[in-house]
Design an enzyme around this catalytic site. Structure first.
Site, PDB file in Angstrom:
ATOM      1  N   ASN A 154       1.410   3.160  -2.763  1.00 24.27           N
ATOM      2  CA  ASN A 154       0.755   4.337  -3.553  1.00 24.27           C
ATOM      3  C   ASN A 154      -0.587   4.607  -2.669  1.00 24.27           C
ATOM      4  OD1 ASN A 154       1.825   4.789  -6.284  1.00 24.27           O
ATOM      5  ND2 ASN A 154       2.041   2.445  -6.056  1.00 24.27           N
TER       6      ASN A 154
ATOM      7  N   HIS B 125      -0.012   1.916 -13.245  1.00 26.90           N
ATOM      8  CA  HIS B 125       0.793   0.573 -13.863  1.00 26.90           C
ATOM      9  C   HIS B 125       2.265   1.224 -13.930  1.00 26.90           C
ATOM     10  CE1 HIS B 125       1.061  -2.850 -15.827  1.00 26.90           C
ATOM     11  NE2 HIS B 125       1.725  -2.360 -16.966  1.00 26.90           N
TER      12      HIS B 125
ATOM     13  N   ARG C 143     -16.422 -14.600  -9.533  1.00 29.70           N
ATOM     14  CA  ARG C 143     -16.132 -13.334  -9.512  1.00 29.70           C
ATOM     15  C   ARG C 143     -17.119 -12.279  -9.634  1.00 29.70           C
ATOM     16  NH1 ARG C 143     -10.644 -12.077 -11.516  1.00 29.70           N
ATOM     17  NH2 ARG C 143     -10.295 -14.187 -11.878  1.00 29.70           N
TER      18      ARG C 143
ATOM     19  N   GLY D  39       0.448  -1.326   0.005  1.00 28.90           N
ATOM     20  CA  GLY D  39       0.040   0.240  -0.180  1.00 28.90           C
ATOM     21  C   GLY D  39       0.901   1.444   0.083  1.00 28.90           C
TER      22      GLY D  39
ATOM     23  N   ASN E  67      -6.141   3.567 -12.245  1.00 29.34           N
ATOM     24  CA  ASN E  67      -5.112   2.765 -11.852  1.00 29.34           C
ATOM     25  C   ASN E  67      -3.832   3.106 -12.013  1.00 29.34           C
ATOM     26  OD1 ASN E  67      -4.090   0.019 -11.119  1.00 29.34           O
ATOM     27  ND2 ASN E  67      -3.618  -0.156 -13.274  1.00 29.34           N
TER      28      ASN E  67
ATOM     29  N   ILE F 173      -7.795  -9.566 -11.670  1.00 27.86           N
ATOM     30  CA  ILE F 173      -8.214  -8.945 -12.800  1.00 27.86           C
ATOM     31  C   ILE F 173      -9.820  -8.599 -12.590  1.00 27.86           C
ATOM     32  CG2 ILE F 173      -8.718  -9.590 -15.269  1.00 27.86           C
ATOM     33  CD1 ILE F 173      -5.950  -9.846 -15.027  1.00 27.86           C
ATOM     34  N   LEU F 174     -10.457  -7.742 -13.137  1.00 23.25           N
ATOM     35  CA  LEU F 174     -11.730  -7.235 -12.881  1.00 23.25           C
ATOM     36  C   LEU F 174     -12.588  -7.633 -14.171  1.00 23.25           C
ATOM     37  CD1 LEU F 174     -10.734  -3.792 -11.423  1.00 23.25           C
ATOM     38  CD2 LEU F 174     -11.725  -5.846  -9.974  1.00 23.25           C
TER      39      LEU F 174
ATOM     40  N   GLU G 138       5.858   7.105  -9.287  1.00 19.14           N
ATOM     41  CA  GLU G 138       4.579   6.533  -8.943  1.00 19.14           C
ATOM     42  C   GLU G 138       3.839   7.383  -7.800  1.00 19.14           C
ATOM     43  OE1 GLU G 138       3.677   2.551  -8.587  1.00 19.14           O
ATOM     44  OE2 GLU G 138       5.318   1.771  -9.818  1.00 19.14           O
TER      45      GLU G 138
HETATM   46  C1  GRF Z   1       3.003  -0.731  -7.859  1.00 16.92           C
HETATM   47  O1  GRF Z   1       4.227  -0.861  -8.350  1.00 16.92           O
HETATM   48  C2  GRF Z   1       1.875  -0.412  -8.493  1.00 16.92           C
HETATM   49  O2  GRF Z   1       2.564   0.253  -9.627  1.00 16.92           O
HETATM   50  C3  GRF Z   1       1.709  -1.718  -9.092  1.00 16.92           C
HETATM   51  O3  GRF Z   1       1.447  -2.455  -7.913  1.00 16.92           O
HETATM   52  C4  GRF Z   1       2.652  -1.880  -7.117  1.00 16.92           C
HETATM   53  C5  GRF Z   1       1.806  -1.724  -5.882  1.00 16.92           C
HETATM   54  O4  GRF Z   1       2.769  -1.213  -4.805  1.00 16.92           O
HETATM   55  N1  GRF Z   1       0.345  -1.765  -9.735  1.00 16.92           N
HETATM   56  P1  GRF Z   1       1.950  -0.536  -3.629  1.00 16.92           P
HETATM   57  O5  GRF Z   1       1.206  -1.443  -2.829  1.00 16.92           O
HETATM   58  O6  GRF Z   1       1.551   0.759  -3.805  1.00 16.92           O
HETATM   59  O7  GRF Z   1       3.439  -0.281  -2.714  1.00 16.92           O
END
Ligand code: GRF
Length: 196
Positions: free
Chosen positions: A16, A111, A67, A14, A109, A94-95, A176
């Protein structure tokens, strides 16, 4: 100013999610985090969010017959928090097209690649294996096609001699944490919208 209510979906550490929560603490930020939902009860991010007084929930997909049933409950939890915007932050499921269409224009999202390069998993290893000289991350709207929705913001980093997955992913992660809060701010403020 009425702040948009944000729900964050996570599966792991977590970082991000934490960057988004920190950003929302600015008084002029146009969104607030009202809940964090994980598909793994052990996700470290759940503890971090709960410690900040944010509502949390975990749902084990294995306990649901399909799902769709799992996603219906996710939507119900998000709607019980009156969420306006959903942020996927390392959510490793996957959603279904139905779920993504329900939240179309309201779900984004992060990525870890310069989309459309390296959709899917193991982006850093694939960039290194290709001998790429540049790599990065992208915040995009979520649509039924995996990592295919319109980009909102991207950031580029160099791939340096001697890089491995750890050094490269750490360099990308810094970006990010910078662009995800900014992209959410833009969406919440109405500066960007999704035209399917
Ligand atoms: C990040 O690298 C994000 O880009 C990818 O999964 C990772 C998640 O990391 N989708 P965190 O849980 O936010 O630390």
């Amino acid at each position: 100013m009425s702040r948009k209510k944000v729900g964050i979906l996570i599966s792991g550490r977590g970082s991000n999610m934490s960057a988004l929560i920190e950003a929302t603490k600015a008084p002029d930020y146009p969104a607030e985090v009202v809940g964090v939902l994980s598909n793994r009860a052990a996700a470290k991010g759940l503890e971090i969010a709960a410690a900040q007084g944010i509502a949390t929930a975990s749902l084990a997909q294995s306990k649901f017959p399909t799902r769709e049933a799992f996603e219906d409950v996710m939507t119900r939890v998000l709607e019980s928090w009156e969420v306006d915007i959903v942020c996927l932050a390392g959510f490793m499921r996957i959603l279904t097209p139905e779920f993504t269409l329900h939240w179309a224009g309201r779900m984004i999202n992060i990525h870890p690649s310069l989309l459309p390069l390296y959709k899917g998993l193991d982006t850093h290893a694939r960039a290194l294996a290709d001998g790429a000289s540049r790599h990065g991350c992208t915040v995009h709207f979520v649509t039924p096609g995996l990592d295919e929705g319109a980009p909102i913001l991207a950031a580029e980093v160099p791939v340096l001699p001697g890089d491995d997955v750890d050094t490269l992913s750490a360099r990308v992660l810094v970006e990010e944490h910078r662009i995800y809060p900014e992209a959410l701010r833009m969406l919440a403020a109405g500066e960007v919208a999704f035209n399917s």
